[in-house]
Design a protein around this motif. Sequence first.
Motif, mmCIF file in Angstrom:
data_model
loop_
_atom_site.group_PDB
_atom_site.id
_atom_site.type_symbol
_atom_site.label_atom_id
_atom_site.label_comp_id
_atom_site.label_asym_id
_atom_site.label_seq_id
_atom_site.Cartn_x
_atom_site.Cartn_y
_atom_site.Cartn_z
ATOM 1 N N LYS A 24 37.599 47.982 45.491
ATOM 2 C CA LYS A 24 36.362 47.322 45.897
ATOM 3 C C LYS A 24 35.186 48.469 46.082
ATOM 4 C CE LYS A 24 38.246 42.932 47.402
ATOM 5 N NZ LYS A 24 38.267 41.882 48.342
ATOM 6 N N THR A 81 43.760 46.210 44.437
ATOM 7 C CA THR A 81 42.293 46.006 44.012
ATOM 8 C C THR A 81 41.540 47.123 44.661
ATOM 9 O OG1 THR A 81 42.896 43.484 43.869
ATOM 10 C CG2 THR A 81 40.581 44.384 43.708
ATOM 11 N N ASN A 109 44.414 41.720 47.118
ATOM 12 C CA ASN A 109 43.320 41.378 47.081
ATOM 13 C C ASN A 109 42.722 41.069 48.570
ATOM 14 O OD1 ASN A 109 40.707 41.598 45.681
ATOM 15 N ND2 ASN A 109 40.978 39.344 45.399
ATOM 16 N N LYS A 110 43.496 41.173 49.558
ATOM 17 C CA LYS A 110 43.015 41.024 50.940
ATOM 18 C C LYS A 110 43.394 41.706 52.022
ATOM 19 C CE LYS A 110 47.019 38.036 51.296
ATOM 20 N NZ LYS A 110 47.418 36.357 51.445
#
Length: 406
Positions: free
Chosen positions: A140, A138, A199-200
């Motif tokens: 960001k 992802t 995502n982390k």
Amino acid sequence: MKKAVVIIIILFSIFSCKKTEEKVETKITKPKAKKVEFGFNYTDFNVIHDTIQKGDSFGSIFQGQNIGDKKVYDIVEQIKDSFNVRSIRYNKPYTLLRSKNKTNNLQVFIYQPDALTYYVVDFRDSIAKAYKKVKPVTLKRKIIGGVLKSSLSETLGNESVETALASRITKVFSWSIDFFKLKKGDRYGLIFTERFINNKVYDGVEELEAAFFEYKGKIIYAFPFEKDTLSGKIEYYDDQGRTLKNFFLKTPIKFSRITSRFTMNRFHPVQHTWKAHKGTDYAAPTGTPISTTASGVVEATGYTAGNGNFVKVKHNGTYSTQYLHMSRILVRRGQRVTQGQKIGLVGSTGLASGPHVCYRFWKNGVQVDALRLNLPTGESLTGNDRTRFMKQTEPLKRELDSIGNL
């Protein structure tokens, strides 16, 4: 008397109910979440995590493993089109998933060559099979800025951004900003995207979208732009479409400090006499890479008692540069070098009181102060390219300006 006994019984019943209710409430617990990784539910296996050690191979890892009737050679043959077992490397993690029954057979082997990729070798069928997976990434967007309170690397570290971004920024601005001269209180703004695995898990910076730094009281912007959309080559330009890539880099090494400037009268720290110093000294730890500030041909390399190990580069009919006191020379005479190429390592050979590089500059055969020259710049955007650039960067500039309240 009977009435008193009845009251005691009623009260005992009430307190007994309350205790029973409280006891029931304490038994209510939330079920534990099942751990799923690499597409496997860990609660279904006995899980072992380990790391490839020096000397390990695919075969040595599986020696002594309980894999039933399967032989390592047969496994390698069955999976060779999907997983090259010779590719496993020292210090990389792997995971073993074993059955939970009495046999404790090895069911799955998982190897991670990097944070993003993993290979699975599945033994649960009669024929072993292997496949490669890439974890979802992802992107960001992140915006930071304000006032510099320390070095660029420390500033990024305080913002929980990988310090590798500092090197990327230094490279982008290396033609326009001498980062040794940035001061506390100078403003800056950065817009970039970061990668997160699943995502982390933070995986570093993907792209620098826009940036500005205050330098000597002036705001210098940087925006990436693809002039030739077919080549995919990205160059950086300021807010007016002027290229940031000049003919010469500002300095031959990154993240250092000036310890001595060009002067016609300096007290020599080793010879203890007053004499001309026709160069600029940049102090840095021994072994720090030294880069040529412009493309050209290596005119000379060698050693002298005063200069120590040195390299001299001829850039064209007008300009030449020289780099002194190297601990090691990495190029040879007659070799063509490109701007930013590593040509040697910082040292203290020759007449030097400590590790540094003395950077010398010639214009038309005369040694001059490189810090005072108006050096030639690259081309700027024109026509349709500039129109497209201005349209693309206008919203980014507004964001940058709002960061620094410009």
